[in-house]
Design an enzyme around this catalytic site. Structure first.
Site, PDB file in Angstrom:
ATOM      1  N   HIS A   1     -16.423  -2.653  -4.477  1.00 54.15           N
ATOM      2  CA  HIS A   1     -15.858  -3.359  -5.637  1.00 54.15           C
ATOM      3  C   HIS A   1     -16.849  -4.317  -6.291  1.00 54.15           C
ATOM      4  CE1 HIS A   1     -12.091  -1.593  -4.695  1.00 54.15           C
ATOM      5  NE2 HIS A   1     -11.854  -2.316  -3.632  1.00 54.15           N
TER       6      HIS A   1
ATOM      7  N   TYR B   1       0.818  -1.220   0.000  1.00 49.91           N
ATOM      8  CA  TYR B   1       0.000   0.000   0.000  1.00 49.91           C
ATOM      9  C   TYR B   1       0.845   1.260   0.000  1.00 49.91           C
ATOM     10  CZ  TYR B   1      -4.063  -2.955   0.531  1.00 49.91           C
ATOM     11  OH  TYR B   1      -5.024  -3.902   0.309  1.00 49.91           O
TER      12      TYR B   1
ATOM     13  N   VAL C   1     -11.806  -7.679  -1.831  1.00 55.80           N
ATOM     14  CA  VAL C   1     -12.729  -7.415  -0.729  1.00 55.80           C
ATOM     15  C   VAL C   1     -12.478  -8.464   0.352  1.00 55.80           C
ATOM     16  CG1 VAL C   1     -14.786  -6.086  -1.306  1.00 55.80           C
ATOM     17  CG2 VAL C   1     -14.433  -8.249  -2.394  1.00 55.80           C
TER      18      VAL C   1
END
Ligand SMILES: *[C@@H]1O[C@H](CO)[C@@H](O)[C@H](O)[C@H]1NC(C)=O
Ligand SMILES: *[C@@H]1O[C@H](CO)[C@@H](O)[C@H](O)[C@H]1NC(C)=O
Ligand SMILES: *[C@@H]1O[C@H](CO)[C@@H](O)[C@H](O)[C@H]1NC(C)=O
Ligand SMILES: *[C@@H]1O[C@H](CO)[C@@H](O)[C@H](O)[C@H]1NC(C)=O
Length: 469
Positions: free
Chosen positions: A330, A194, A358
């Site tokens: 999503h 990330y 997810v």
């Protein structure tokens, strides 16, 4: 916009439940604390640079280096100067030292510059030790090679996705390590560090993540799938007045994490296959072109006929963007890829798809191949020749839990729980695999969701535990 879509979907699900199924799946009643997920501070123990002058770090992440499981790619970073590229390795109880020399690759991203990697050639089912930083700051690790591919060699894989570097990420990894079932390799379904959520995609965050996961990635191979957080496409980054943007996607991933794509005839590191014990594992790229005539499509079309169910009975597919998802987040992002490839999965008896994007969900055995634009049959149906879809994007990243789900639970969804966790899939033999998902809040040996998988080729009977009719 969002509401309209939600209502339309709701309607189709209600119809569906009358027509196709007698009862639905389970939404876990577990009540979790809903606190913000925070990244661990930079001075956390897990981010420490290893002691010693220019010590190799983030080392060592290892991954399979060929199609059959007889090679391993070792990668590491030395931060100051270019360190020794020599890797020494040896079999347990052997004095014979083997040598391999690494190649080094640098890349620029915004103002960041770095890495070394090497391929080791090995024997099956053997414990090896290996040493990097030779002659400077030497660090020694070990790993076990997999058994020769074969139908009845038991093998246990761990499943983690969207790990990130938060306190929750650390709990997920700790739980995996302490799970008594002992995964032998990790199938990682995408979204690593990330770094792209930090200003200018701070690439130091890739280093920090590498140091955090080294305690596992140096000792067992992680099989990499790319996620959307590996795209690192940022054409508009500015330093003062100079445009320092990154116009080519996947640069940090490509330079830091290698995959054995060439040995399965793939032209890009984002999609490839490996055999590992009793499994044939196909890794797909949700963020590279997959439409008809694209390189990924042409590769996959030629890949299925290579799968020999007598040698590797378990056909597993990894991808990032899940096809069957009943969370708000999503929703339907995997739909275009599903439309392209789902029929192939069914014809070729794929057993299970592991995806991320997810948090936790397990589907029934379902397909949606009847759908075309004119017939209007757009709801997935139970299909015993179809695989099960497991969504496991719940490693603990800083974006936190996605908890909003489509209600009532659609019939294609067998189990869902928006907690952080990991899973372990234990392949027992050619007919049986035991799958268990582990919630971070529970004890390490506690299963939050389980299923016995029956092989689609060798034992094609209904393995859906929720269908007791
Ligand atoms: C991360 O987990 C490890 C192993 O459980 C523990 O030793 C360490 O203190 C944890 N670090 C942080 C910052 O939570
Ligand atoms: C890169 O930029 C960041 C902020 O934009 C700065 O803090 C850092 O020192 C810079 N690094 C280098 C190597 O110039
Ligand atoms: C499939 O694998 C088995 C076992 O390894 C082997 O005997 C057989 O020849 C293979 N079949 C093909 C078509 O390659
Ligand atoms: C395969 O493993 C399952 C579960 O452990 C067991 O029940 C079954 O008898 C095994 N099959 C064979 C052929 O050994």
């Amino acid at each position: 916009m969002k509401m309209g879509r939600f209502e339309g979907f709701y309607l189709s699900v209600v119809l569906n439940s009358f027509l196709l199924f007698c009862h639905g799946g389970t939404t876990s009643r577990y009540v979790r604390r809903l606190e913000a997920t925070a990244d661990m501070p930079l001075d956390s123990d897990v981010f420490c640079v290893p002691p010693g002058c220019n010590a190799p770090q983030q080392v060592l992440h290892i991954t399979q280096g060929d199609l059959e499981g007889k090679a391993l790619i070792v990668s590491w970073v030395t931060q100051k100067a270019r360190g020794s590229n020599l890797v020494l390795y040896w079999k347990e109880h052997s004095n014979k030292m083997l040598k391999a020399h690494g190649k080094s690759k640098k890349y620029n991203f915004y103002n960041y510059t770095v890495s070394d990697f090497v391929v080791l050639f090995l024997q099956y089912d053997t414990k090896y030790y290996y040493m990097v930083g030779v002659g400077q700051t030497e660090r020694t690790f070990w790993f076990l090679t997999p058994p020769k591919p074969g139908p009845d060699v038991p093998y246990t894989v761990g499943l983690i996705g969207e790990l990130g570097q938060s306190f929750d990420s650390n709990i997920t990894l700790t739980h995996y390590e302490n799970n008594p079932l002992k995964g032998q390799t990790i199938l990682f379904v995408g979204d690593f560090s990330y770094a792209d959520t930090y200003p200018n995609h701070d690439n130091n965050r890739w280093d920090i993540w590498g140091r955090f996961v080294e305690r596992s990635t140096a000792y067992q191979p992680w099989i990499w799938t790319v996620g959307n957080h590996e795209l690192d496409f940022a054409p508009r980054l500015l330093t003062l007045i100079v445009l320092q943007g990154e116009t080519k996607p996947f640069q940090p991933f490509k330079h830091r994490y290698r995959t054995p794509h060439r040995s399965s005839g793939s032209t890009e590191p984002f999609w490839y296959s490996i055999k590992r014990g009793p499994a044939y594992i196909i890794v797909l790229a949700s963020y590279s072109a997959y439409g008809k005539y694209t390189p990924q499509y042409m590769w996959l079309e030629q890949e299925f006929p290579k799968v020999n169910k007598t040698e590797t009975p378990w056909l597993i597919v990894l991808m990032h963007s899940t096809w069957y998802n009943s969370y708000d987040y999503h929703y339907m992002e995997g739909e275009t890829m599903r439309a392209m490839y789902e029929l192939w999965f069914i014809k070729n008896k794929v057993d299970v798809i592991f995806a991320g994007h997810v948090h936790g969900e397990r589907s029934e055995c379902i397909s949606n191949i009847a759908y075309n634009l004119v017939n209007g049959i757009c709801s997935p149906v139970k299909d015993l020749s179809a695989p099960v879809y497991i969504t496991i994007g719940d490693g603990g990243n800083l974006e936190g839990l996605s908890t909003i789900m489509t209600e009532p639970q659609p019939k294609y969804s067998a189990f869902r729980d928006a907690s952080f966790g990991h899973a372990i899939s234990s392949i027992k033999n050619r007919t049986h695999t035991y799958y268990g998902w582990h919630r971070n809040q529970d004890g390490c040996a506690v299963d939050g969701d389980t299923m016995w998988f029956f092989n689609r080729f060798w034992h094609p009977i209904d393995d859906s535990p929720d269908d007791d009719s």
